[in-house]
Design a protein around this motif. Structure first.
Motif, PDB file in Angstrom:
ATOM      1  N   ALA A 198       0.835  -1.207   0.000  1.00 33.32           N
ATOM      2  CA  ALA A 198       0.000   0.000   0.000  1.00 33.32           C
ATOM      3  C   ALA A 198       0.869   1.256   0.000  1.00 33.32           C
ATOM      4  O   ALA A 198       0.580   2.228  -0.701  1.00 33.32           O
ATOM      5  CB  ALA A 198      -0.928  -0.007   1.212  1.00 33.32           C
ATOM      6  N   PHE A 199       1.970   1.224   0.764  1.00 32.08           N
ATOM      7  CA  PHE A 199       2.868   2.379   0.805  1.00 32.08           C
ATOM      8  C   PHE A 199       3.580   2.556  -0.529  1.00 32.08           C
ATOM      9  O   PHE A 199       3.809   3.684  -0.982  1.00 32.08           O
ATOM     10  CB  PHE A 199       3.898   2.222   1.927  1.00 32.08           C
ATOM     11  N   ALA A 200       3.927   1.451  -1.178  1.00 35.16           N
ATOM     12  CA  ALA A 200       4.590   1.532  -2.480  1.00 35.16           C
ATOM     13  C   ALA A 200       3.690   2.207  -3.510  1.00 35.16           C
ATOM     14  O   ALA A 200       4.151   3.023  -4.320  1.00 35.16           O
ATOM     15  CB  ALA A 200       4.982   0.129  -2.954  1.00 35.16           C
ATOM     16  N   VAL A 201       2.401   1.897  -3.479  1.00 32.92           N
ATOM     17  CA  VAL A 201       1.455   2.526  -4.411  1.00 32.92           C
ATOM     18  C   VAL A 201       1.367   4.025  -4.133  1.00 32.92           C
ATOM     19  O   VAL A 201       1.487   4.854  -5.037  1.00 32.92           O
ATOM     20  CB  VAL A 201       0.058   1.891  -4.291  1.00 32.92           C
ATOM     21  N   LYS A 202       1.187   4.375  -2.868  1.00 32.61           N
ATOM     22  CA  LYS A 202       1.063   5.799  -2.519  1.00 32.61           C
ATOM     23  C   LYS A 202       2.353   6.550  -2.826  1.00 32.61           C
ATOM     24  O   LYS A 202       2.330   7.691  -3.292  1.00 32.61           O
ATOM     25  CB  LYS A 202       0.690   5.953  -1.044  1.00 32.61           C
TER      26      LYS A 202
END
Length: 526
Positions: A198-202
């Protein structure tokens, strides 16, 4: 095998410890049928296609009630009834029907998107919610679940690496929300939650979206079973990769590449992401079929000229109607005060003892809230509502439809009138006059999202106040909006006439004063 299938571990996929490192199925312990049969009444019917008769078994609370031959269609049907009938204490922990239904939707929608080749029908209270055909393309299934209103705002993703393949969709920055809505991650088609992914996407969005907002996405990550451990969570909702950094980097690269090759201007008429790309040398048969990463468009230029740190705002004649501007011309006396706008976020004025700093969104939100509250009594007199000459058609997700049905009467009481127009499709035929000149569709989606998440609101003790709070919040000036000088001055004058002029309806401060004494202390003046 029908009776044996309900024995604990009978359907386990594990024959040796090595099998734990090569799991390709959703379940593998062989406990699902046994567990559900122990706390409910289960009927299972099954027939081989070549047999004239099938078999039926009935189990209640883990005990076999009957086992007999029966006529039944080819295939297997499992019916579960009276869940927790034999465990009253556990049944007390079941939440409201709406909450349980939304939890069911989460599971159904995840499996529907992960398995587009499988047909699926969901019926709730005799109403068909989903009737999804088998052999769906992924993009068709995503559209059916997420709704058509975000159809042209999804960006296809495709990324290949010797050890990982990533595909799916991510939303244009304009879809970013303060809540983590429509965020789905599938590893080998298993729905999971993973903070690192999720952090990689954001992180791929960087400054394209505000810090505290999150984009929607449907992300499929396919890897070899031996490099992912799905046995680290009781419900298999989390997984552990043997190389977490590879997955993080791959996801970030996949999303960033997709963003870089897309026109991200809000409101721009982008081509449907689910159709073929006529400008690509290798058009996609679907959103993924035949996609060639090397044929991507060059990265788009982005960025903008920095604006001045602060500036006096240029005078501009206010609009002719109160509902087209933030102030009421009949009651507002325009002052000659100088108003400065900082970063299109704060308004600053001079006071007798120093300077006053206003949050432009909070100020406008408080004014609109009290206007709406005062006008609320006139709704039934048709004095504060507007019939739309052209009804606005909105397409909702199943979860949004649930929220709408729950609050439809409350919304109608505030002047928002809606009619059903098909499965998960509605027509907005009337809105408050304050809303008519704005983007009704976007505001309506935002209000439903607010109601669905039901964030805490101070001093809001009933649905009416909540809806008024959400309406005023969604219609108010946002950070980044440029406000003409006279309107800004009128905002501040109007704030002083409100019943509560210190906080917005959510309880956040509207204004902060910095005195000359405090400024002198900061600059070490004596």
């Amino acid at each position: 095998d029908i009776e044996l299938a309900f024995k604990s571990h009978a359907t386990s996929k594990i024959n040796s410890t090595d099998d734990l490192l090569n799991i390709k199925s959703y379940g593998f312990r062989g406990e699902a049928l046994s567990s559900i049969a122990s706390v409910s009444k289960v009927t299972l019917k099954s027939r081989l296609s070549g047999d004239s008769l099938g078999n039926e078994i009935k189990i209640e609370g883990g005990n076999v009630i009957s086992l007999q031959e029966t006529g039944t269609p080819a295939g297997t049907t499992v019916t579960v009834e009276d869940l927790f009938f034999n465990i009253p204490a556990r049944k007390e922990f079941i939440k409201s029907s709406q909450s349980e239904y939304k939890a069911i939707l989460d599971i159904i929608e995840a499996h529907a998107i992960a398995n587009p080749k499988i047909g699926l029908t969901l019926i709730n209270n005799e109403k068909t919610i989903y009737s999804l055909p088998k052999d769906h393309l992924i993009e068709d299934r995503v559209r059916a679940i997420l709704g058509n209103d975000i159809n042209d705002k999804l960006i296809p993703i495709f990324f290949e690496h010797p050890h990982v393949e990533i595909y799916g969709f991510t939303g244009k920055p304009e879809l970013a929300s303060e809540r983590k809505k429509f965020q789905m991650i599938f590893v080998n088609k298993r729905a999971i939650e993973n903070k690192s992914i999720a952090f990689a996407v954001k992180d791929a969005y960087s400054s394209l979206i505000p810090k505290n907002t999150y984009p929607p996405y449907v992300l499929f990550i396919d890897v070899q079973p031996n490099i992912v451990d799905v046995n680290v969570h009781p419900r298999k909702e989390e997984v552990k990769f043997s190389n977490e950094q590879l997955i993080f980097t791959s996801v970030r690269t996949a999303v960033k590449t997709a963003l870089d090759r897309t026109n991200l201007v809000p409101g721009s008429e982008n081509k449907n992401p689910f159709s073929n790309d006529p400008f690509s040398p290798n058009p996609m048969a679907s959103a993924f079929g035949g996609f060639n990463p090397s044929s991507q468009m060059p990265p788009r230029p982005f960025g903008s000229q920095p604006r001045p740190f602060a500036r006096p705002m240029s005078p501009q004649k206010p609009a002719n109607s109160f509902w087209d501007s933030p102030f009421d011309e009949a009651t507002t006396t325009f002052s000659n005060r100088k108003v400065y706008q900082f970063h299109n976020l704060y308004l600053v004025t001079e006071t007798e003892s120093g300077i006053m700093i206003y949050d432009q969104h909070a100020v406008h939100e408080r004014i609109l809230y009290e206007k709406l509250k005062n006008k609320n009594a006139e709704i039934n007199k048709d004095e504060s509502v507007q019939k739309l000459l052209q009804p606005i058609v909105i397409n909702l997700s199943a979860k949004e439809s649930v929220t709408l049905e729950e609050f439809s009467e409350d919304l109608k009481a505030q002047g928002i009138e809606i009619e059903e127009f098909g499965p998960n499709t509605y027509k907005i035929i009337q809105v408050p006059a304050s809303m008519a000149s704005k983007n009704v569709k976007d505001i309506f989606h935002e209000i439903l999202e607010d109601l669905e998440n039901d964030k805490e609101i101070k001093s809001a003790d009933n649905k009416t106040e909540k809806i008024l709070t959400y309406l005023s919040c969604r219609m108010a000036y946002k950070s980044g909006d440029n406000i003409p000088n006279e309107e800004a001055a009128a905002l501040i004058d109007q704030l002083e006439q409100t019943e509560i002029k210190y906080t917005c309806p959510h309880g956040r401060p509207v204004k902060v004063e910095i005195t000359l004494k405090e400024l002198s202390k900061m600059f070490k003046r004596t």
